[in-house]
Scaffold this active site. Structure first.
Site, mmCIF file in Angstrom:
data_model
loop_
_atom_site.group_PDB
_atom_site.id
_atom_site.type_symbol
_atom_site.label_atom_id
_atom_site.label_comp_id
_atom_site.label_asym_id
_atom_site.label_seq_id
_atom_site.Cartn_x
_atom_site.Cartn_y
_atom_site.Cartn_z
ATOM 1 N N SER A 113 0.809 -1.216 0.000
ATOM 2 C CA SER A 113 0.000 0.000 0.000
ATOM 3 C C SER A 113 0.843 1.269 0.000
ATOM 4 O O SER A 113 1.603 1.507 -0.910
ATOM 5 C CB SER A 113 -0.955 -0.053 1.194
ATOM 6 O OG SER A 113 -1.880 0.991 1.108
ATOM 7 N N HIS A 114 0.731 2.027 1.069
ATOM 8 C CA HIS A 114 1.374 3.332 1.143
ATOM 9 C C HIS A 114 2.774 3.257 1.749
ATOM 10 O O HIS A 114 3.428 4.270 1.898
ATOM 11 C CB HIS A 114 0.498 4.240 2.013
ATOM 12 C CG HIS A 114 0.107 3.550 3.289
ATOM 13 N ND1 HIS A 114 -0.840 2.558 3.312
ATOM 14 C CD2 HIS A 114 0.580 3.659 4.547
ATOM 15 C CE1 HIS A 114 -0.961 2.085 4.550
ATOM 16 N NE2 HIS A 114 -0.110 2.740 5.321
ATOM 17 N N ASP A 277 -2.386 6.449 -3.438
ATOM 18 C CA ASP A 277 -1.239 5.821 -2.776
ATOM 19 C C ASP A 277 -0.593 4.739 -3.638
ATOM 20 O O ASP A 277 -0.929 4.580 -4.809
ATOM 21 C CB ASP A 277 -1.661 5.251 -1.421
ATOM 22 C CG ASP A 277 -2.522 4.008 -1.579
ATOM 23 O OD1 ASP A 277 -3.259 3.931 -2.571
ATOM 24 O OD2 ASP A 277 -2.437 3.113 -0.709
ATOM 25 N N ASP A 279 -0.825 1.515 -4.069
ATOM 26 C CA ASP A 279 -1.619 0.538 -4.813
ATOM 27 C C ASP A 279 -2.955 1.089 -5.299
ATOM 28 O O ASP A 279 -3.811 0.340 -5.769
ATOM 29 C CB ASP A 279 -1.848 -0.716 -3.963
ATOM 30 C CG ASP A 279 -2.598 -0.411 -2.677
ATOM 31 O OD1 ASP A 279 -2.475 0.715 -2.171
ATOM 32 O OD2 ASP A 279 -3.315 -1.301 -2.178
ATOM 33 N N ASP A 281 -5.577 2.556 -3.761
ATOM 34 C CA ASP A 281 -6.864 2.462 -3.067
ATOM 35 C C ASP A 281 -7.148 3.659 -2.159
ATOM 36 O O ASP A 281 -8.277 3.818 -1.705
ATOM 37 C CB ASP A 281 -7.022 1.123 -2.319
ATOM 38 C CG ASP A 281 -5.949 0.884 -1.283
ATOM 39 O OD1 ASP A 281 -5.044 1.734 -1.151
ATOM 40 O OD2 ASP A 281 -6.008 -0.159 -0.609
ATOM 41 N N ARG A 282 -6.144 4.482 -1.884
ATOM 42 C CA ARG A 282 -6.394 5.665 -1.043
ATOM 43 C C ARG A 282 -6.554 6.914 -1.898
ATOM 44 O O ARG A 282 -6.111 6.947 -3.043
ATOM 45 C CB ARG A 282 -5.225 5.896 -0.088
ATOM 46 C CG ARG A 282 -5.069 4.802 0.912
ATOM 47 C CD ARG A 282 -4.023 5.152 1.948
ATOM 48 N NE ARG A 282 -4.024 4.118 2.967
ATOM 49 C CZ ARG A 282 -3.522 4.236 4.164
ATOM 50 N NH1 ARG A 282 -2.929 5.362 4.518
ATOM 51 N NH2 ARG A 282 -3.574 3.249 5.030
ATOM 52 N N LYS A 376 -11.250 -0.338 -1.234
ATOM 53 C CA LYS A 376 -11.376 1.101 -1.356
ATOM 54 C C LYS A 376 -10.754 1.506 -2.687
ATOM 55 O O LYS A 376 -9.984 0.754 -3.277
ATOM 56 C CB LYS A 376 -10.754 1.825 -0.172
ATOM 57 C CG LYS A 376 -9.346 1.472 0.131
ATOM 58 C CD LYS A 376 -8.976 2.092 1.460
ATOM 59 C CE LYS A 376 -7.551 1.756 1.807
ATOM 60 N NZ LYS A 376 -7.461 1.113 3.117
HETATM 61 C C1 G1P Z 1 -4.273 1.376 8.051
HETATM 62 C C2 G1P Z 1 -5.494 2.238 8.189
HETATM 63 C C3 G1P Z 1 -6.726 1.432 7.850
HETATM 64 C C4 G1P Z 1 -6.584 0.830 6.457
HETATM 65 C C5 G1P Z 1 -5.294 0.045 6.359
HETATM 66 C C6 G1P Z 1 -5.039 -0.454 4.951
HETATM 67 O O1 G1P Z 1 -4.345 0.288 8.939
HETATM 68 O O2 G1P Z 1 -5.589 2.781 9.472
HETATM 69 O O3 G1P Z 1 -7.853 2.261 7.935
HETATM 70 O O4 G1P Z 1 -7.660 -0.009 6.166
HETATM 71 O O5 G1P Z 1 -4.191 0.873 6.740
HETATM 72 O O6 G1P Z 1 -4.890 0.601 4.042
HETATM 73 P P1 G1P Z 1 -3.592 0.278 10.354
HETATM 74 O O7 G1P Z 1 -2.140 0.536 10.077
HETATM 75 O O8 G1P Z 1 -4.176 1.410 11.144
HETATM 76 O O9 G1P Z 1 -3.879 -1.065 10.934
HETATM 77 ZN ZN ZN Z 2 -3.282 1.278 -0.345
#
Ligand code: G1P
Ligand code: ZN
Length: 543
Positions: A113-114, A277, A279, A281-282, A376
């Site tokens: 992800s990010h 982000d 991948d 999804d954000r 998302k």
């Molecule tokens: C974080 C975000 C959560 C999101 C997840 C995946 O998870 O807070 O809302 O679904 O990334 O993108 P966390 O690191 O808080 O467990």
């Molecule tokens: Zn992501």
């Protein structure tokens, strides 16, 4: 081509977190590490022979190597077909759509992800089920259990498959279909939103900027904004996915998307800015010198949903993660539809959407989407906003202020303390928990504690229970502080402190969120003993 059965020994740390298994690249590159986890997934899902999978990732370092391993393992485990995005690319929402559109058994999405990428950065792998959404907890727990007693994995002895040409290749008895990663997704977006109205808006001199942060959305955004919607070339910046995201941190927020933020708050700011982000999804939405809080974004999308053709019939319901502000609840109340409060993580929305109870969902962590996929979806949110602006013909800031005037403003902020020593973070959470019985009835400044709890969720569809989802301090006036440890970090522990207060009076809506939440921030520090326990003077990231 022979199937080889390789003897292996279990790793004890392959526990999927909020969103799949995430580890540093060197961890994934240890011999057998990736293979063990993939075999554990295949063993648990027990797909009937000949089943089809989607496979792709955000293009980060190790993406291509991992895809080759997974393809050979899929072939050796009896899969009949794998659809892979060209170049190994599939954004998370696009992967979800491909699974749904082609009725596949499931899919593997390679992403952290990010989190930053590169040889020393993060890598991740996530299994999505046939509805296109992240595997539910009972599956991820079974995968973890299986990973701990795995003795062998199966892999085809074969040459690598070319991922760069669209077309089909055979790998043993399995068919590998390299597909255009963008086309199906872009068609889906065009079916949901009023592209004609957005095209017209862009012709009026409305200027937008989309920052793909050198991550996966670049090709998608170019096709959609500059291709189908006719935005000028250069609207999409940092549009080429790079294995290390250009050294950046591909997280669309005020801290990490600094170049976009500087432009949007600068002297010649465009009318609309957005970013996504690693991948895809954000999303982050910005107006001219104006930041849209993600919790507000969910509420606004819900309130304006019928402006988009795909949602013209109205919404069945809304769902938000527990730490997300209650702004969406107010919209749901007005619309007369249900609003569900789920634990953090997209996997909890899947059942509600499958049951037709919810149309739009969101998380405060820059995640918003709807039942068009089961993930998302960053570009979906950006397009929804463009659709709203195109129909209302008002600046983003005016739209948000009008919403606050109608519903009141839920001041909201999240303070993250990253890379804390795990013991200090666990100690802080335990201390809070221990203090909970004594807090109700106590008053801190203008806030009186009503209830404290450790959030637990019972899925209304399948009855499954998820406990320990965040420590909540709820105040009499509806304000709250939530403490949660991240389930996606790969270094030490990350503490998230979520702060929210409700302000009905429009004359106060212009306040800066940090100022409006100042007293709650101080109470959070006091209750948790944060400074003394962690040695931190300030959060790492404020959103
Ligand atoms: C974080 C975000 C959560 C999101 C997840 C995946 O998870 O807070 O809302 O679904 O990334 O993108 P966390 O690191 O808080 O467990
Ligand atoms: Zn992501």
């Amino acid at each position: 081509m022979a199937v080889r059965v390789i003897a292996t020994t279990p790793f004890n740390d392959q526990k999927p977190g909020t969103s799949g298994l995430r580890k540093k690249v060197p961890v994934f590159r240890q011999p057998h590490y990736l293979e063990n986890f993939v075999q554990a997934i295949f063993d648990v899902i027990a797909a009937p022979p000949g089943s089809a999978l989607a496979l792709g990732g955000d293009g980060r370092f190790y993406n291509r190597e991992a895809i080759q391993v997974i393809l050979k393992m899929a072939a050796a485990n009896g899969f009949g077909r794998v659809l892979v995005g060209q170049g190994g690319i599939l954004s998370t929402p696009a992967a979800s759509h491909v699974i749904r559109k082609y009725g596949l058994f499931g899919g593997l999405v390679l992403s952290a992800s990010h989190n930053p990428g590169g040889p020393e950065g993060d890598f991740g792998i996530k299994y999505n089920i046939g509805n296109g959404g992240p595997a539910p907890e009972k599956v991820t727990e079974a995968v973890f259990a299986r990973s701990k007693d795995l003795a062998e994995y199966r892999i085809l002895e074969a040459a690598d498959v070319s991922l760069d040409q669209i077309g089909e290749t055979r790998l043993g008895d399995m068919l590998v279909q390299v597909i255009d990663p963008v086309a199906d997704y872009a068609d889906l977006m065009e079916s949901l939103f009023d592209f004609g109205a957005v095209r017209e808006l862009l012709k009026t001199g409305f200027r937008m900027r989309f920052d793909a942060m050198h991550a996966v959305t670049g090709p998608y955004a170019r096709e959609i904004f500059e291709g189908r919607l006719g935005a000028p070339a250069g609207t999409v910046v940092n549009g080429i996915p790079l294995p290390d995201f250009g050294g950046g941190h591909p997280d669309p927020n005020l801290t990490y998307a600094h170049d976009l933020v500087a432009e949007m708050f600068g002297p010649d700011a465009p009318d609309f800015g957005a970013a996504s982000d690693g991948d895809g999804d954000r999303n982050m939405i910005l107006g001219k010198r104006f930041f849209v809080n993600p919790s507000d974004s969910l509420a606004l999308i819900a309130a304006n949903a019928t402006l988009a053709p795909g949602y013209a019939g109205g919404l069945a319901g809304i769902a938000r993660s527990m730490p997300t502000s209650a702004a969406a609840d107010r919209v749901a109340r007005k619309l007369g539809i249900p609003c569900f409060e789920t634990p953090t993580g997209w996997k909890f929305f899947g059942n509600l959407m499958d049951a037709g109870q919810v149309t739009v969902c969101g998380e405060e962590s820059f995640g918003t989407s709807s039942s068009h996929v089961r993930e998302k979806d960053g570009l979906w949110a950006v397009l929804f906003w463009l659709n709203i602006v195109a129909k209302r013909r008002q600046p983003v800031e005016d739209i948000v202020r009008a919403h606050w005037a109608e519903y009141g403003r839920n001041f909201y902020s999240r303070h993250d303390y990253e890379a804390l020593p795990t013991e200090a973070a666990n100690g802080l959470m335990q201390h809070l928990k221990d203090s909970f019985p004594s807090l109700p009835g106590k008053t801190f400044g203008r806030y009186s504690v009503k209830v404290c709890d450790d959030f637990a969720y019972t899925d209304p569809i399948d009855g499954s229970v998820s406990r320990n989802q965040g420590l909540r301090v709820l105040f009499e006036d509806g304000s709250r502080i939530v403490f949660r440890l991240s389930g996606t970090g790969t270094e030490g522990a990350t503490l998230r402190v979520y702060l929210e207060s409700y302000e009905p009076n429009p004359s106060q809506h212009g306040l800066d969120a940090q100022a409006a939440l100042g007293e709650l921030i101080a109470i959070a520090g006091l209750l948790s003993g944060l400074k003394a326990r962690t040695g931190r003077e300030a959060p790492t990231v404020i959103t």
